[in-house]
Every structure is written in C-alpha cells, then in structure tokens.
Design an enzyme around this catalytic site. Structure first.
Site, mmCIF file in Angstrom:
data_model
loop_
_atom_site.group_PDB
_atom_site.id
_atom_site.type_symbol
_atom_site.label_atom_id
_atom_site.label_comp_id
_atom_site.label_asym_id
_atom_site.label_seq_id
_atom_site.Cartn_x
_atom_site.Cartn_y
_atom_site.Cartn_z
ATOM 1 N N LYS A 47 65.230 108.350 76.601
ATOM 2 C CA LYS A 47 64.806 108.717 77.976
ATOM 3 C C LYS A 47 66.044 108.792 78.867
ATOM 4 C CE LYS A 47 62.653 105.823 80.852
ATOM 5 N NZ LYS A 47 61.570 105.070 81.464
ATOM 6 N N ARG A 142 56.173 98.634 104.935
ATOM 7 C CA ARG A 142 55.582 99.774 105.649
ATOM 8 C C ARG A 142 54.067 99.653 105.552
ATOM 9 N NH1 ARG A 142 56.285 104.530 103.184
ATOM 10 N NH2 ARG A 142 56.534 103.521 101.171
ATOM 11 N N SER A 274 60.290 92.017 83.763
ATOM 12 C CA SER A 274 60.248 93.350 83.145
ATOM 13 C C SER A 274 61.424 94.195 83.605
ATOM 14 C CB SER A 274 58.939 94.036 83.550
ATOM 15 O OG SER A 274 59.067 95.438 83.441
HETATM 16 N N1 LIG Z 1 60.669 97.204 85.301
HETATM 17 C C1 LIG Z 1 60.539 98.494 85.048
HETATM 18 O O1 LIG Z 1 60.295 98.899 83.906
HETATM 19 C C2 LIG Z 1 60.632 99.477 86.159
HETATM 20 C C3 LIG Z 1 60.246 100.809 85.962
HETATM 21 C C4 LIG Z 1 60.302 101.701 87.041
HETATM 22 C C5 LIG Z 1 60.757 101.261 88.281
HETATM 23 N N2 LIG Z 1 61.154 99.953 88.426
HETATM 24 C C6 LIG Z 1 61.631 99.448 89.722
HETATM 25 O O2 LIG Z 1 60.511 99.156 90.529
HETATM 26 C C7 LIG Z 1 60.893 99.215 91.911
HETATM 27 C C8 LIG Z 1 59.854 100.002 92.697
HETATM 28 O O3 LIG Z 1 59.776 101.313 92.200
HETATM 29 P P1 LIG Z 1 58.703 102.325 92.852
HETATM 30 O O4 LIG Z 1 58.764 103.554 92.020
HETATM 31 O O5 LIG Z 1 57.403 101.642 93.044
HETATM 32 O O6 LIG Z 1 59.405 102.576 94.263
HETATM 33 P P2 LIG Z 1 58.696 103.048 95.613
HETATM 34 O O7 LIG Z 1 59.799 103.502 96.494
HETATM 35 O O8 LIG Z 1 57.587 103.984 95.306
HETATM 36 O O9 LIG Z 1 58.022 101.690 96.203
HETATM 37 C C9 LIG Z 1 58.756 100.573 96.650
HETATM 38 C C10 LIG Z 1 58.003 100.003 97.849
HETATM 39 O O10 LIG Z 1 58.581 98.727 98.186
HETATM 40 C C11 LIG Z 1 58.523 98.621 99.627
HETATM 41 N N3 LIG Z 1 59.462 97.576 100.042
HETATM 42 C C12 LIG Z 1 60.806 97.638 100.117
HETATM 43 N N4 LIG Z 1 61.306 96.427 100.475
HETATM 44 C C13 LIG Z 1 60.247 95.590 100.641
HETATM 45 C C14 LIG Z 1 60.098 94.220 100.975
HETATM 46 N N5 LIG Z 1 61.161 93.447 101.228
HETATM 47 N N6 LIG Z 1 58.856 93.693 101.041
HETATM 48 C C15 LIG Z 1 57.762 94.468 100.784
HETATM 49 N N7 LIG Z 1 57.840 95.777 100.450
HETATM 50 C C16 LIG Z 1 59.065 96.327 100.377
HETATM 51 C C17 LIG Z 1 58.856 100.017 100.118
HETATM 52 O O11 LIG Z 1 58.413 100.198 101.447
HETATM 53 C C18 LIG Z 1 58.088 100.881 99.105
HETATM 54 O O12 LIG Z 1 56.779 101.182 99.560
HETATM 55 C C19 LIG Z 1 62.309 99.807 91.911
HETATM 56 O O13 LIG Z 1 63.234 98.752 92.058
HETATM 57 C C20 LIG Z 1 62.450 100.434 90.539
HETATM 58 O O14 LIG Z 1 63.792 100.475 90.113
HETATM 59 C C21 LIG Z 1 61.084 99.071 87.406
#
Ligand SMILES: NC(=O)c1ccc[n+]([C@@H]2O[C@H](COP(=O)([O-])OP(=O)(O)OC[C@H]3O[C@@H](n4cnc5c(N)ncnc54)[C@H](O)[C@@H]3O)[C@@H](O)[C@H]2O)c1
Length: 304
Positions: A47, A142, A274
């Site tokens: 990927k 938000r 994770s």
């Molecule tokens: N573990 C995994 O396998 C995996 C896979 C994909 C993404 N991720 C990670 O997951 C995270 C989220 O990804 P996403 O696609 O949902 O992003 P996204 O941008 O869709 O959502 C993140 C949300 O978090 C909110 N946010 C930011 N800071 C905050 C805080 N302090 N308190 C509360 N809310 C807050 C934002 O407003 C946003 O709505 C990223 O860090 C990404 O790298 C992890």
C-alpha cells in the site's frame, strides 16, 4: 464492515511476512507517505498511503488516501491495483472492532468517540458489530463534526447519540476510541474508569500520542506490532523518553486473537495501540478483489 472484520481477524491470526512500513516525511507540505508491503497467503501486496492532516480544511480532500497493488506471491504476477482509501478506512475500523471483540468487557454498552472524523465513523461501525452498543458519545474540537457524525451514524446504528461538550464526557464510556492526529495527550488518565477498553487509533506516526503516560503505565497495553508501535504508535513517545519499555506491553493483537493473552477481569483498563498493519490491507484488499472478480466489477489492464 462484517467482511472486513473477518478478513482482518484472519490476518491477525495468520502467519505472514511484513517488514516495517517505510515513512517519507515531507515537512514542506505538512504530510507524509508510507510504503507498506506484506505477504499473507494467497497474496503479496503493498500500500502507498499518505497522511496530510490539513487536507480537509485547506484542500477539500481526505487526510488519508491510498493505492494498493496485489500480486500473486508464487510468480509475482500483478493481479490488481485497488483504491486503498476506502480499504484503509475499513481495515482500520475492523482492527478496532477485532480489538474490542477480544478485549472489551462482554457487557460493554457505551462507546465514546474522541475525534469525529473519518476513522471515528469506521470505529463506531465496527465496534457496534461486536458489542451491543446502546449509547454513543461524540466529542470533536469542531462541534459541527460531532453533529455530522451523529447524523451519518444515526442511519446505520441503532443507539442513543450524545454530543459531548468535552473529551472527558466522551471518555465516560465502556469503550473509548481516540482518532485524533495529536502530538500531545488529549485524554487525562483520571477520566478513564477501570474496565474501560481504549482503541488508540490516531497515533500512527513518530511523536503522535493521545494518552497520558500514567494511563499507559496502569493499562494492559496490546500493540498491533511492537516494531511499529514503539516507533509510531500510542506508546512511541513513552518509549522514546525511556518511560515505557517492551515489558510494559502485555502482547500483540496476534496473541490476543489466538487466545494466548487478553483481558483477565472486568476491572482491567485495556488499550489497543493501533498503528495499522500492511497485513490488514492485503487481507482486506484480497477480500475486495475476490468479490470484484465474482461480481465482474472493475476493468482489465494488461500489465505485461
Ligand atoms: N491506526 C491506523 O491504522 C490509522 C489509519 C488511518 C488513519 N489513522 C490516523 O487517525 C487519525 C484520524 O484520521 P481521520 O482520517 O479520522 O482524520 P480526520 O481529519 O477525518 O478526523 C480527525 C478529527 O479529529 C478532530 N480533532 C483534532 N484535534 C482534536 C482534539 N484535540 N480533540 C478532539 N478532536 C480533535 C478534528 O477536528 C477532526 O474532526 C490521524 O492521526 C490518522 O493518521 C490511523
């Protein structure tokens, strides 16, 4: 999602070959790329995925987008190129679902979501398939994101949705999923009751974290993979500072799925760290590829 849960659970419990993911950190664009290869029968795959947290605000694009290549491991023949964005979302949700299936209390009925973006949506879908979730509390910096997520999930999950006014309120739940791209703790240790299960999904890069060191010290921590988690997961900052070592980790999710370790009683606080494994992608992409072949979807490309 139930097909993704099956694929990811099988992947966690299988034999595989999976070198650590390779990061290409591009500070100029506040984003990074990861190359994630694995061999998990009957496929080998890779990927290519990005994380650009500012995308939703500044570009109108998702933070995470991906492409997956699946090959025949016997000959190397390229079998398919798939959109990896949806697969990434589903396999990440499925990992949280499988962790909750094996680690959350059987009588867990409430779910707290800290962060209400894309990954929160998939965590909720997966967790609600493995536990009888009656209440879902949502907190996001938000409020409009919390409201949108409640509305989107409302058509898919039968539960009482509550918009929380603080992360603390959302953490008052049997299962908590943190899906925030944070580089400092956002959940205070005192907010998490004994017996809670936490899926920490947001920390998937060096320096990222959502949980306090006190939580990680008192919790039973299960990582998806030690090498990845110590480099980029919920524990990475603690490992980097020397406050956490491998002895603080109870096991990997593979051992949990195989029944070698897990929650011992209803009072334990469990954390699933994770980071996202390439085997989750290959297994989920393989499932999608097989469905596409059966349903005659997609189109043929001559790679040779
Ligand atoms: N573990 C995994 O396998 C995996 C896979 C994909 C993404 N991720 C990670 O997951 C995270 C989220 O990804 P996403 O696609 O949902 O992003 P996204 O941008 O869709 O959502 C993140 C949300 O978090 C909110 N946010 C930011 N800071 C905050 C805080 N302090 N308190 C509360 N809310 C807050 C934002 O407003 C946003 O709505 C990223 O860090 C990404 O790298 C992890």
């Amino acid at each position: 999602m139930s097909d993704a849960l099956g694929a990811v659970e099988r992947a966690f419990g299988s034999d595989y070959l999976m070198p650590s993911k390779v990061y290409v950190d591009i500070k100029k664009y506040a984003g990074d790329f990861r190359a994630m290869p694995a061999w998990l029968e009957p496929y080998a795959g890779v990927k290519w995925v990005n994380v650009h947290p500012n995308n939703p605000k500044t570009q109108g694009l998702p933070s995470v987008m991906a492409v997956i290549i699946l090959s025949d491991p016997k000959t190397g023949f390229p079998l398919a190129v798939l959109d990896g964005t949806t697969i990434t979302n589903y396999r990440t949700g499925a990992a949280g679902g499988i962790a909750a299936k094996h680690l959350a209390r059987k009588n867990a009925h409430s779910l707290g979501l800290v962060g209400a973006g894309v990954q929160a949506h998939l965590q909720a879908l997966a967790v609600s398939l493995v536990r009888d979730i009656k209440t879902i509390k949502i907190f996001d910096l938000r409020p409009e994101a919390s409201k949108k997520l409640a509305a989107d999930l409302g058509s898919k999950i039968k539960a009482d949705f509550q918009i929380a006014s603080s992360a603390r309120e959302a953490c008052d739940a049997d299962i908590v999923c943190t899906t925030v791209p944070s580089t400092k703790p956002i959940v205070e240790d005192a907010w998490l009751k004994p017996g809670t299960h936490v899926n920490e999904i947001g920390a998937d890069g060096p320096g990222k974290q959502a949980l306090e060191i006190d939580t990680l010290k008192r919790a039973k921590i299960f990582v998806d993979n030690w090498d990845q988690a110590s480099h980029s997961g919920a524990i990475n900052a603690g490992v980097e500072s020397g406050k956490l070592t491998r002895a603080d980790v109870a096991g990997e999710i593979k051992d949990v799925v195989l029944g070698k370790t897990g929650r011992k009683n209803d009072g334990e606080l469990t954390v699933f760290d994770s980071t996202g494994l390439a085997i989750q992608d290959v297994a989920t992409a393989g499932m999608v590829y097989e469905k596409a072949v059966t349903k005659k979807l997609g189109f043929k490309v001559n790679f040779l």
